[in-house]
Design an enzyme around this catalytic site. Structure first.
Site, mmCIF file in Angstrom:
data_model
loop_
_atom_site.group_PDB
_atom_site.id
_atom_site.type_symbol
_atom_site.label_atom_id
_atom_site.label_comp_id
_atom_site.label_asym_id
_atom_site.label_seq_id
_atom_site.Cartn_x
_atom_site.Cartn_y
_atom_site.Cartn_z
ATOM 1 N NE ARG A 1 -0.402 3.291 4.699
ATOM 2 C CZ ARG A 1 -0.156 2.026 4.952
ATOM 3 N NH1 ARG A 1 -0.048 1.605 6.190
ATOM 4 N NH2 ARG A 1 0.009 1.158 3.992
ATOM 5 C CG ASN B 1 2.703 -3.207 6.744
ATOM 6 O OD1 ASN B 1 2.735 -4.078 5.898
ATOM 7 N ND2 ASN B 1 1.902 -2.161 6.630
ATOM 8 C CG HIS C 1 -5.011 -7.227 3.392
ATOM 9 N ND1 HIS C 1 -4.967 -8.503 2.856
ATOM 10 C CD2 HIS C 1 -3.963 -6.558 2.827
ATOM 11 C CE1 HIS C 1 -3.948 -8.601 2.019
ATOM 12 N NE2 HIS C 1 -3.325 -7.443 1.986
ATOM 13 C CD1 TRP C 2 -2.795 -4.526 6.437
ATOM 14 C CD2 TRP C 2 -3.628 -2.706 7.412
ATOM 15 N NE1 TRP C 2 -2.556 -3.466 5.599
ATOM 16 C CE2 TRP C 2 -3.065 -2.336 6.166
ATOM 17 C CE3 TRP C 2 -4.221 -1.724 8.202
ATOM 18 C CZ2 TRP C 2 -3.080 -1.022 5.700
ATOM 19 C CZ3 TRP C 2 -4.229 -0.413 7.742
ATOM 20 C CH2 TRP C 2 -3.659 -0.063 6.509
ATOM 21 N N GLY D 1 0.792 -1.218 0.000
ATOM 22 C CA GLY D 1 0.000 0.000 0.000
ATOM 23 C C GLY D 1 0.828 1.272 0.000
#
Length: 281
Positions: free
Chosen positions: A184, A45, A260-261, A37
């Site tokens: 981000r 992450n 997803h994380w 991403g």
């Protein structure tokens, strides 16, 4: 010393790259590979995992070429496995456990098939496995999450980052905060060459122009832990079901209320799973 961005930050010069990475702890090396991403880094992450894992292992979370503070990279030079091998060689690491999210999981799978002598344990979280028939996901191209990810690369505004974080996680109220989405966005916009190279490389297969040879998956011999969120809208959990069927020494943990994380949304459980898995195998 407390585990912070500043205290763990390192750089290394490999044959082809200047790479940023984050290191803590001693013992058996554990290399953490981030996803694809915009604004993704080893720290963004895995900041919630490095301290827990470093109590027992030497933990290294690397920014891949084209991400974070590492060198920019055009698609014609994009070979994640080669970059990881260069990283290990530069630091004198003969063998390591690999923990990879999404793109990092695909890199770890490739490494396990192409350089089996360099990997001791394999842990993946939501890795794509290439184009294949889908039982549960849509069949009309990229997933809902990947479409939003690409839009965030094209316009890394806080609003698009909010949409990205929302699609990546199950608990939107907890994770899609204005503070996180702005941070981000700021991180992505700080390296506009990364954004430009990603978008320009999409027609040539960026960020994964090279994929694991699925016919070699049954030859993976290292202990393998597959962790996947049942609510993952970026890469369906059926990819990990496929890997479970292919890799002989593998086991799967499928988490409800998880996107997803997994390493971010369920950090404490994730840390326990990974520490126990590496220590016990």
């Amino acid at each position: 010393m407390p585990i912070t961005h500043a205290s763990t930050s390192r750089t290394v010069k490999t044959r082809d790259w200047n790479l940023q990475y984050y290191e803590a702890g001693q013992g058996h090396p554990v290399i953490l590979l981030h996803g694809s991403g915009p604004g993704a880094t080893g720290w963004s992450n895995f900041s919630g995992n490095i301290e827990a894992l470093s109590r027992q292992f030497r933990v290294l979370a690397v920014d891949m070429p084209g991400w974070g503070l590492s060198d920019a990279c055009t698609v014609d030079r994009l070979d994640h496995v080669d970059a990881v091998i260069q990283f290990m060689d530069a630091l004198g690491i003969a063998k390591a456990a690999f923990v990879g999210n999404s793109m990092g999981g695909q890199t770890s799978l490739r490494l396990a098939t192409e350089y089996p002598e360099r990997i001791s344990h394999l842990v993946t979280m939501g890795p794509p496995v290439g184009k294949m028939p889908s039982l549960f996901g849509a069949g009309d191209g990229p997933s809902e999450g990947l479409k939003i990810l690409i839009q965030a690369y094209q316009d890394a505004s806080p609003e698009n980052m909010r949409r990205l974080v929302e699609i990546m996680t199950f608990d939107k109220a907890r994770f899609a905060t204005p503070e996180l989405t702005k941070a981000r966005s700021d991180a992505a916009l700080a390296r506009p060459e990364h954004l430009k190279n990603y978008v320009a490389g999409l027609p040539q297969g960026a960020p994964l122009p090279k994929w694991v040879d699925r016919s070699k998956l049954p030859h993976i011999q290292v202990p393998t832990l597959l962790i996947h969120g049942r609510d993952d809208r970026v890469v369906s959990f059926e990819s990990s079901l496929f890997l479970l069927a292919c890799i002989p020494n593998s086991r799967l943990v499928l988490l409800n209320r998880c996107g997803h994380w997994a390493m971010i949304e369920h950090a404490e459980e994730f840390n326990r799973l990974v520490v126990d898995f590496i220590a016990s195998n």
